[in-house]
Design an enzyme around this catalytic site. Structure first.
Site, short mmCIF file in Angstrom:
data_model
loop_
_atom_site.label_atom_id
_atom_site.label_comp_id
_atom_site.label_asym_id
_atom_site.label_seq_id
_atom_site.Cartn_x
_atom_site.Cartn_y
_atom_site.Cartn_z
NE ARG A 164 -3.75 -2.43 0.69
CZ ARG A 164 -3.58 -3.69 0.25
NH1 ARG A 164 -2.58 -3.97 -0.58
NH2 ARG A 164 -4.42 -4.64 0.61
CB SER A 235 -8.60 -0.59 4.80
OG SER A 235 -9.19 -1.79 4.38
CD GLU A 331 -5.19 0.84 3.04
OE1 GLU A 331 -5.11 -0.30 3.43
OE2 GLU A 331 -6.02 1.21 2.19
P1 NAP Z 1 -9.78 -10.92 5.27
O1 NAP Z 1 -9.91 -11.91 4.18
O2 NAP Z 1 -10.75 -10.90 6.38
O3 NAP Z 1 -8.32 -11.00 5.88
C1 NAP Z 1 -7.90 -10.12 6.91
C2 NAP Z 1 -6.52 -9.63 6.57
O4 NAP Z 1 -5.62 -10.72 6.57
C3 NAP Z 1 -6.47 -8.98 5.22
O5 NAP Z 1 -6.40 -7.61 5.40
C4 NAP Z 1 -5.29 -9.60 4.51
O6 NAP Z 1 -4.22 -8.69 4.31
C5 NAP Z 1 -4.80 -10.70 5.43
N1 NAP Z 1 -4.92 -11.99 4.73
C6 NAP Z 1 -5.99 -12.81 4.71
N2 NAP Z 1 -5.73 -13.94 4.02
C7 NAP Z 1 -4.47 -13.80 3.57
C8 NAP Z 1 -3.62 -14.63 2.79
N3 NAP Z 1 -4.03 -15.81 2.31
N4 NAP Z 1 -2.37 -14.18 2.51
C9 NAP Z 1 -1.96 -12.98 2.96
N5 NAP Z 1 -2.71 -12.16 3.71
C10 NAP Z 1 -3.95 -12.57 4.02
O7 NAP Z 1 -9.74 -9.45 4.60
P2 NAP Z 1 -10.92 -8.46 4.18
O8 NAP Z 1 -10.98 -7.36 5.14
O9 NAP Z 1 -12.18 -9.21 3.88
O10 NAP Z 1 -10.36 -7.87 2.83
C11 NAP Z 1 -10.14 -8.72 1.73
C12 NAP Z 1 -9.10 -8.10 0.82
O11 NAP Z 1 -9.58 -6.87 0.24
C13 NAP Z 1 -7.81 -7.74 1.53
O12 NAP Z 1 -6.75 -8.03 0.68
C14 NAP Z 1 -7.93 -6.26 1.78
O13 NAP Z 1 -6.68 -5.63 1.86
C15 NAP Z 1 -8.68 -5.81 0.55
N6 NAP Z 1 -9.42 -4.58 0.77
C16 NAP Z 1 -8.78 -3.39 0.86
C17 NAP Z 1 -9.52 -2.23 1.09
C18 NAP Z 1 -8.90 -0.90 1.21
O14 NAP Z 1 -9.62 0.07 1.45
N7 NAP Z 1 -7.61 -0.78 1.09
C19 NAP Z 1 -10.88 -2.29 1.24
C20 NAP Z 1 -11.46 -3.51 1.13
C21 NAP Z 1 -10.73 -4.65 0.93
P3 NAP Z 1 -4.12 -7.69 3.06
O15 NAP Z 1 -5.01 -6.56 3.38
O16 NAP Z 1 -2.69 -7.33 3.06
O17 NAP Z 1 -4.54 -8.44 1.84
#
Ligand code: NAP
Length: 340
Positions: A164, A235, A331
């Site tokens: 990020r 996020s 972020e």
């Molecule tokens: P999640 O699947 O509940 O997982 C929680 C966190 O654990 C995530 O933030 C993710 O990091 C990490 N994670 C889960 N499984 C992983 C794997 N197999 N390998 C590496 N890291 C893992 O997450 P969530 O909140 O539903 O979001 C899903 C994805 O959408 C994430 O990648 C999240 O970053 C992305 N997202 C980003 C935003 C934003 O505003 N930036 C908004 C919505 C969703 P990472 O965040 O590093 O992937």
């Protein structure tokens, strides 16, 4: 060039807060960008480039400067046998780009479906979701260097993309005009993340980029507030990446903590700390709160202010620090910075 004066920033950002910007200039071409910069210079004002305002916190006192609203359009494609290189103007909505790629059946950005914002904003924080990020497909970024007036083409390496993160956060004089991605004609769905794995096990269709995009949109719609009714920038904080020692200390104090090792250390889902360690799911201060379905997301009810968001964010940062000694990073960027 049309200069709009005293424009509420609440109308230009998805958190829907903020006072007025002194001037707003929509930029549909490189020439418009240069004219807007010239306007700022002539009026001795700072400037700030905004796309859809989906990752920005604007202050109640507003912005005494010029907002360059990035509206450069255009999509072009170059065939490369096994790949298709797709270039997008910086103002193209990202979701439009994801759908255009899916319509051509090319793989690489389907896991990034449903992320708000413009194409030009994607390299700034190297947007990522479900194991995919821009760094995996980015070819180059065309910028106008406001410090020299020159157009430059930066390779992916030159963009210094990180988690990020990119050089664009540190060098705001580089105004992104266009981005290009190399997308694969042959591919397969990336479904390592829990939500996608579960959908796959349930037999949901993952056979095309279009199908994967639809799965991702359906999952996201359940986990994130509805932008139509609620202020949010997705996020608000980054997941911390810690050393093995810090991780071991956390486990010693709080039991099992999920971990995702990466080349820089051990990534910890901050949502886990907020929810299971601190019990902050749904934590509210005034109109601002941590979203129930995903506590990493700050949401704001109608009538809320940037001060309430700031107070909540500081409270969360302090509570995480007190419990873990980890200083979490945001972020979401602040529009108070003066990029002159
Ligand atoms: P999640 O699947 O509940 O997982 C929680 C966190 O654990 C995530 O933030 C993710 O990091 C990490 N994670 C889960 N499984 C992983 C794997 N197999 N390998 C590496 N890291 C893992 O997450 P969530 O909140 O539903 O979001 C899903 C994805 O959408 C994430 O990648 C999240 O970053 C992305 N997202 C980003 C935003 C934003 O505003 N930036 C908004 C919505 C969703 P990472 O965040 O590093 O992937």
């Amino acid at each position: 060039m049309i200069v709009r004066e005293s424009v509420p920033l609440s109308s230009l950002t998805t958190l829907k807060v903020g006072g007025v910007a002194r001037a707003v200039i929509a930029c549909e071409t490189e020439t418009d960008v240069r004219a807007a910069l010239q306007y700022a210079k002539e009026h001795s004002l700072p400037w700030y480039v905004l796309g859809e305002g989906s990752n920005v916190l604007a202050r109640s006192e507003g912005y005494d400067g010029v907002v360059l609203l990035m509206k450069i359009n255009g999509i072009s494609c170059v065939d490369e046998d096994t790949h298709l290189v797709m270039s997008f103007g910086a103002g193209v909505p990202w979701e439009h780009a994801v759908r255009e790629a899916a319509a051509r059946g090319v793989w690489g950005i389907e896991n990034l479906a449903g992320i708000p914002g413009t194409c030009g904003a994607t390299p700034v924080q190297n947007i990522g979701a479900y194991g995919a990020d821009i760094s995996q497909v980015l070819v180059h970024v065309d910028v106008l260097d406001a410090a020299t007036g020159q157009i430059r083409r930066l390779s992916r390496e030159e963009c210094e993309l990180g988690y990020r993160d990119s050089r664009f956060k540190r060098e705001p004089h580089l105004i992104i005009l266009a981005v290009a991605f190399r997308l694969a004609r042959e591919g397969a769905a990336k479904a390592e993340y829990g939500d996608l794995q579960r959908a796959k096990l349930e037999g949901v269709d993952f056979s095309t980029p279009e199908a994967v995009g639809e799965v991702v949109r359906a999952i996201r719609s359940k986990k994130f507030p509805d932008l139509a009714t609620t202020g949010t920038a997705g996020s608000f904080f980054k997941n911390p990446v810690v050393t093995p020692e810090v991780y071991a200390d956390l486990v010693a104090r709080y039991g099992e903590v999920p971990q995702f090792p990466n080349p820089h250390g051990i990534k910890i889902p901050l949502a886990f700390i907020l929810d299971k360690v601190l019990g902050l799911r749904g934590h509210r201060m005034g109109h601002a709160y941590l979203f129930g379905a995903q506590p990493l997301v700050v949401a704001l009810d109608a009538g809320g202010t940037s001060e309430e968001i700031e107070a909540l964010a500081r409270d969360v940062e302090q509570k995480v620090f007190d419990a873990t000694h980890i200083r979490i990073e945001r972020e979401v960027r602040s529009l108070e910075n003066n990029f002159a």
